[in-house]
Design an enzyme around this catalytic site. Structure first.
Site, PDB file in Angstrom:
ATOM      1  CE1 TYR A  55      -3.743 -25.436  -9.175  1.00  0.00           C
ATOM      2  CE2 TYR A  55      -3.339 -26.070 -11.437  1.00  0.00           C
ATOM      3  CZ  TYR A  55      -4.162 -25.521 -10.481  1.00  0.00           C
ATOM      4  OH  TYR A  55      -5.392 -25.056 -10.827  1.00  0.00           O
ATOM      5  CD  GLU A  57      -5.020 -26.702  -5.051  1.00  0.00           C
ATOM      6  OE1 GLU A  57      -4.968 -27.766  -4.439  1.00  0.00           O
ATOM      7  OE2 GLU A  57      -5.944 -26.398  -5.833  1.00  0.00           O
ATOM      8  CG  ASP A 201      -9.179  -1.446  -1.057  1.00  0.00           C
ATOM      9  OD1 ASP A 201      -8.029  -1.434  -1.551  1.00  0.00           O
ATOM     10  OD2 ASP A 201     -10.198  -1.791  -1.693  1.00  0.00           O
ATOM     11  CB  THR A 227      -4.155  -3.680  -6.787  1.00  0.00           C
ATOM     12  OG1 THR A 227      -3.753  -2.303  -6.754  1.00  0.00           O
ATOM     13  CG2 THR A 227      -5.669  -3.756  -6.793  1.00  0.00           C
ATOM     14  CE  LYS A 230      -6.408  -0.613  -9.027  1.00  0.00           C
ATOM     15  NZ  LYS A 230      -7.683  -0.411  -8.287  1.00  0.00           N
ATOM     16  NE  ARG A 236      -4.954  -6.393 -14.342  1.00  0.00           N
ATOM     17  CZ  ARG A 236      -5.076  -5.101 -14.629  1.00  0.00           C
ATOM     18  NH1 ARG A 236      -4.204  -4.484 -15.372  1.00  0.00           N
ATOM     19  NH2 ARG A 236      -6.099  -4.425 -14.153  1.00  0.00           N
TER      20      ARG A 236
HETATM   21  C1  LIG Z   1      -8.741  -1.219  -8.153  1.00  0.00           C
HETATM   22  C2  LIG Z   1      -9.355  -1.380  -6.817  1.00  0.00           C
HETATM   23  C3  LIG Z   1      -9.724  -2.639  -6.324  1.00  0.00           C
HETATM   24  C4  LIG Z   1      -9.826  -3.876  -7.183  1.00  0.00           C
HETATM   25  O1  LIG Z   1      -8.777  -4.278  -7.865  1.00  0.00           O
HETATM   26  P1  LIG Z   1      -8.899  -5.306  -9.100  1.00  0.00           P
HETATM   27  O2  LIG Z   1      -7.484  -5.758  -9.178  1.00  0.00           O
HETATM   28  O3  LIG Z   1      -9.370  -4.504 -10.243  1.00  0.00           O
HETATM   29  O4  LIG Z   1      -9.822  -6.390  -8.705  1.00  0.00           O
HETATM   30  C5  LIG Z   1     -10.155  -2.733  -5.010  1.00  0.00           C
HETATM   31  N1  LIG Z   1     -10.237  -1.650  -4.227  1.00  0.00           N
HETATM   32  C6  LIG Z   1      -9.938  -0.424  -4.667  1.00  0.00           C
HETATM   33  C7  LIG Z   1     -10.070   0.737  -3.747  1.00  0.00           C
HETATM   34  C8  LIG Z   1      -9.508  -0.239  -5.980  1.00  0.00           C
HETATM   35  O5  LIG Z   1      -9.257   0.987  -6.425  1.00  0.00           O
END
Ligand SMILES: *Cc1c(COP(=O)(O)O)cnc(C)c1O
Length: 414
Positions: A55, A57, A201, A227, A230, A236
């Site tokens: 932990y 925090e 994003d 993220t 990807k 993750r």
């Molecule tokens: C995949 C994605 C997210 C969210 O990611 P998670 O890890 O699935 O919560 C946010 N924004 C965009 C543009 C995405 O493609």
């Protein structure tokens, strides 16, 4: 990976057997889900490390519990590597995933009811960019921009007009299903003109940005979320980058605003992935992802499929099955029977319902990580075209599946 999991095999054969079957599935199929990838074994080992027991925090140097000598080191390392990779002023590496990262930005920068303007979900935007069923559409006055009906690409002048009319407090760019380069500078110009915060994003394309094959929003956006799992090919997890001006608001929004203890095993694994992304090998991977997508797109087009926007600049291809007389869902199910894993996806101005839309979305990150190159792309397009011609013929689909399994043997997974 399961071959090393002896303790699990002994202690819980039931879960072990499931994981072993998933390993085989990931090996024996062509994984074209655009948001997926294969992490390295090093990343998997860090994810499975004893840091999951800790932990922590707070932030490095300012924790609420004792015993933080190594969590501080590993979190600082992840932050330093991310700053080097993206050139960001400030990095928060604690978001549990991409959606919580976006939630934190809303929480940090806005009051409930404030206006936001983001790309609509049906045009490639993400749920967390203001779509009705998500927190972002429920607690904020969310407006959406579309793409141009003819080109199916973002019409920046139209976004600018909409922004002048709405005057959003935050403008959001970035997408989950947009096959073209995003002009972050143009978005920054629009945001400046209407005095909005710009959130970029880059969840899907951060590996391409890190590898230098897509322009970076970091120099021009106030806040960048991503993220790490990807195209960036890490565990993750999620991350927020921002200018120094917003650093403390962002940090406070993550903790104590929204989250408790950070997942230090994921953070260690992110540090490993960022280390990998700083190597020349990763640049080659990123370039190959884009080259593969282009070749796959051309090959699919030669098979008579219609691509949204007519092609791709990034890792992603959106196929419109309308001219084929097929729905996306039936196509995705048939492709899975043939060993090709995709997701059905809405296309711009889709006349069908979201659960059975007109398109399929495919991406080349995972198959590129396996070492597949341009010849493999042409082969994959061929598998796909054969499957789409035979969606009701289970014998043919299982024949293709055998061919796919044989094809996959030449490309071991990490
Ligand atoms: C995949 C994605 C997210 C969210 O990611 P998670 O890890 O699935 O919560 C946010 N924004 C965009 C543009 C995405 O493609």
């Amino acid at each position: 990976m399961t071959e090393t999991l002896n303790a699990l095999k002994q202690a819980d054969p039931e879960v072990f057997e499931i994981l072993e079957a998933e390993d085989a599935r990931q090996h024996d199929t062509i994984r074209l889900i655009a948001s997926e990838n294969y992490t390295s074994r090093a990343v998997m080992e860090a994810t499975g490390s004893r840091l999951t027991n800790k932990y922590s925090e707070g932030y490095p140097g300012k924790r609420y519990y004792q015993g933080q000598a190594y969590t501080d080191r590993v979190e600082n390392l992840a932050i330093e590597r991310a700053r080097e990779l993206f050139g960001a002023d400030h990095v928060n590496i604690q978001p549990y995933s991409g959606s919580p990262a976006n939630l934190a930005v809303f929480y940090a920068m806005l009051e409930p009811g404030d206006k936001v303007l983001g790309m609509g979900l049906p045009f490639g935007g993400h749920l967390t960019h203001g779509w009705k069923v998500s927190f972002s559409g429920r607690f904020y006055d969310a407006h959406a921009y579309a793409v141009d009906e003819t080109t199916e690409t973002i019409d920046y002048d139209a976004v600018a007009r909409q922004a002048r009319e709405i005057r959003p407090k935050m403008l959001i760019c970035g997408a989950s299903a947009y096959p073209r380069t995003i002009d972050f500078e143009r978005f920054a110009e629009i945001a400046r003109e209407v005095d909005a915060i710009l959130l970029a994003d880059i969840a899907h394309i951060s590996g391409l940005v890190a590898g230098g094959v897509h322009p970076s929003p970091v120099p021009v956006a106030d806040i960048v979320t991503t993220t790490t799992h990807k195209t960036l090919r890490g565990p993750r997890s999620g991350m927020i980058m921002c200018t120094s001006e917003h650093a403390s608001a962002i940090d406070r929004a993550i903790f104590p605003g929204l989250q408790g203890g950070p997942h230090m095993n994921q953070i260690a694994a992110a540090a490993v992935a960022f280390g990998e992304a700083l190597t020349p090998d990763f640049k080659h991977y990123a370039q190959q992802v884009v080259d593969n997508a282009r070749v796959l797109a051309d090959a699919l087009q030669s098979q008579g499929l219609r691509l949204v926007t007519g092609g791709t600049d990034n890792h992603l291809v959106l196929v419109d099955l309308t001219p084929r007389g097929l729905g996306g869902r039936a196509a995705a199910i048939a492709l899975e029977k043939a060993g090709v894993v995709v997701n059905s996806n809405s296309i711009p101005f889709d006349k069908r319902k979201p659960f059975d839309p007109s398109g399929i979305r495919i991406g080349t990150a995972a198959i590129t990580t396996r070492g597949m190159g341009e010849d493999a792309m042409r082969q994959i397009a061929d598998f796909m075209a054969r499957a789409l011609d035979n969606i009701d013929n289970d014998d043919t689909l299982s024949g293709i599946r055998s061919d796919v399994e044989a094809f996959c043997r030449d490309f071991p997974i990490p």
